[in-house]
Every structure is written in C-alpha cells, then in structure tokens.
Design a protein around this motif. Structure first.
Motif, PDB file in Angstrom:
ATOM      1  N   ILE A 179      87.283  41.618   5.885  1.00 14.08           N
ATOM      2  CA  ILE A 179      86.312  43.036   5.494  1.00 14.08           C
ATOM      3  C   ILE A 179      85.703  42.437   4.122  1.00 14.08           C
ATOM      4  O   ILE A 179      86.154  42.421   2.784  1.00 14.08           O
ATOM      5  CB  ILE A 179      87.263  44.150   5.123  1.00 14.08           C
ATOM      6  N   THR A 180      84.535  42.006   4.487  1.00 13.69           N
ATOM      7  CA  THR A 180      83.808  41.085   3.321  1.00 13.69           C
ATOM      8  C   THR A 180      82.419  41.923   2.966  1.00 13.69           C
ATOM      9  O   THR A 180      82.147  41.271   1.787  1.00 13.69           O
ATOM     10  CB  THR A 180      83.452  39.785   3.803  1.00 13.69           C
ATOM     11  N   SER A 181      82.166  43.081   3.470  1.00 12.43           N
ATOM     12  CA  SER A 181      80.935  43.564   3.174  1.00 12.43           C
ATOM     13  C   SER A 181      81.295  45.239   3.168  1.00 12.43           C
ATOM     14  O   SER A 181      82.294  45.635   3.767  1.00 12.43           O
ATOM     15  CB  SER A 181      79.897  43.373   3.813  1.00 12.43           C
ATOM     16  N   TYR A 182      80.369  46.004   2.406  1.00 12.04           N
ATOM     17  CA  TYR A 182      80.637  47.591   2.340  1.00 12.04           C
ATOM     18  C   TYR A 182      80.490  48.088   3.627  1.00 12.04           C
ATOM     19  O   TYR A 182      80.924  48.950   4.171  1.00 12.04           O
ATOM     20  CB  TYR A 182      79.701  48.076   1.425  1.00 12.04           C
ATOM     21  N   PRO A 183      79.424  47.567   4.579  1.00  6.73           N
ATOM     22  CA  PRO A 183      79.307  48.261   5.956  1.00  6.73           C
ATOM     23  C   PRO A 183      80.327  47.877   6.801  1.00  6.73           C
ATOM     24  O   PRO A 183      80.851  49.032   7.429  1.00  6.73           O
ATOM     25  CB  PRO A 183      78.097  47.751   6.521  1.00  6.73           C
ATOM     26  N   LYS A 184      81.017  46.675   6.741  1.00 13.81           N
ATOM     27  CA  LYS A 184      82.132  46.487   7.529  1.00 13.81           C
ATOM     28  C   LYS A 184      83.405  47.426   6.989  1.00 13.81           C
ATOM     29  O   LYS A 184      84.191  47.897   7.681  1.00 13.81           O
ATOM     30  CB  LYS A 184      82.525  44.752   7.224  1.00 13.81           C
ATOM     31  N   ALA A 185      83.565  47.502   5.644  1.00 16.25           N
ATOM     32  CA  ALA A 185      84.658  48.146   4.948  1.00 16.25           C
ATOM     33  C   ALA A 185      84.264  49.741   5.498  1.00 16.25           C
ATOM     34  O   ALA A 185      85.481  50.455   5.847  1.00 16.25           O
ATOM     35  CB  ALA A 185      84.590  47.923   3.562  1.00 16.25           C
ATOM     36  N   LEU A 186      83.102  50.358   5.464  1.00 17.61           N
ATOM     37  CA  LEU A 186      82.949  51.622   5.660  1.00 17.61           C
ATOM     38  C   LEU A 186      83.412  51.910   7.303  1.00 17.61           C
ATOM     39  O   LEU A 186      84.177  52.876   7.439  1.00 17.61           O
ATOM     40  CB  LEU A 186      81.366  51.966   5.675  1.00 17.61           C
ATOM     41  N   TRP A 187      82.910  50.872   8.021  1.00 21.03           N
ATOM     42  CA  TRP A 187      83.236  50.831   9.508  1.00 21.03           C
ATOM     43  C   TRP A 187      85.081  50.861   9.641  1.00 21.03           C
ATOM     44  O   TRP A 187      85.632  51.645  10.400  1.00 21.03           O
ATOM     45  CB  TRP A 187      83.024  49.778  10.518  1.00 21.03           C
ATOM     46  N   TRP A 188      85.540  49.811   8.806  1.00 21.51           N
ATOM     47  CA  TRP A 188      86.911  49.865   8.775  1.00 21.51           C
ATOM     48  C   TRP A 188      87.647  51.171   8.470  1.00 21.51           C
ATOM     49  O   TRP A 188      88.885  51.686   8.776  1.00 21.51           O
ATOM     50  CB  TRP A 188      87.393  48.850   8.082  1.00 21.51           C
TER      51      TRP A 188
END
Length: 158
Positions: free
Chosen positions: A56-65
C-alpha cells in the motif's frame, strides 16, 4: 463538501420523514464512514511508507484497500504489513461493521414503521366497516321487529 451534496442533505433534513432519528443516524453514519475511509487510507499510506514488502504505497491503492476492507471483501491484493497499518485496518473494520449495523437498523426501523402505519390504517378501515355492518344489522333487526309486531297484530286481530 460539494454544493450538490449540501443541497441534497438540506432537502432531506427539511423533509419530515427524513428528520426522524433513524434517518439522521443513517445519513450521519454514512458521512462519518466516508470520512473514516478517506482518513484511514491517508493514515495507512503514512504507516506503510518505507516498510519492507509494503504494497500500500499510494493514496489510490490505499483508498481501494480501505473500501475493500470496510466492505469485508478483502481480495488480498493489498494488506498492511506494519503494526500501525494493522491497527488502522482493525479500526477501519470495526468502524465499518458498526456503520453497516446502524444503517441496517435504520432501514429496518423505516420498514417496520411503514408496516406499523399500514396496520393502523387497516385497523381503522376494518373498524369503520365493522361499525357500518353493525349499524346495518341494527337497522335490519329493527325492520324485522316491526314486521313481527305487524304479523302479531294481524294474528291477534283475527
């Protein structure tokens, strides 16, 4: 907050049906849960940054997570590897479970309330019909008594 969303919320809160506690609770839980999802995504990026094997290295990935975690889908494509990331994940899961419970309870209350109103209306309608039927029976009984009195008078007079 976008002006469209504000205008929709204002319309809902002006409407009598939406001013009830359960509707307000559902709306506020949805608003708070959205904020928790956004904040959880931002915090997990900070917690996971620089960790070995972090995915989880970026905000878009974190938002999806955060969305897949909150909805308990958990595809497994993203997951926290640090202690603080897992703490954030746990808080996010507990918040989401609570939010879904409150929203489900609000919807159930709304459905039950409408069913109860329907039952009250039905009960009044049945009561009205019963009174009308009772009045019709009284009138018919009164007519029958008059006819029997007339027949008795005819028999007595002969």
């Amino acid at each position: 907050m976008p002006s469209f969303l504000v205008s929709v919320l204002n319309r809902l809160f002006r409407n009598e049906a939406w001013r009830r506690l359960h509707a307000q609770a559902a709306i506020w839980v949805t608003v708070v849960m959205t904020a928790v999802l956004l904040a959880g995504a931002a915090l997990v990026v900070v917690a996971e940054s620089g960790a070995p094997h972090a995915n989880i290295t970026s905000y878009p990935k974190a938002l999806w997570w955060s969305i897949e975690t909150a909805t308990t889908v958990g595809y497994g494509d993203f997951y926290p590897v640090t202690l603080w990331g897992r703490v954030i994940a746990s808080l996010l899961m507990l918040s989401a479970i609570t939010a879904f419970g409150v929203i489900t309870a609000a919807l159930a209350t709304w459905f039950v309330g409408h069913a109860e109103q329907d039952m009250v209306r039905l009960g009044k309608a049945v009561g009205n019909h019963a009174r009308e039927d009772a009045e019709a029976l009284r009138s018919e009984l009164h007519t029958l008594h008059e006819r029997f009195d007339h027949v008795e008078n005819l028999i007595r007079d002969k």
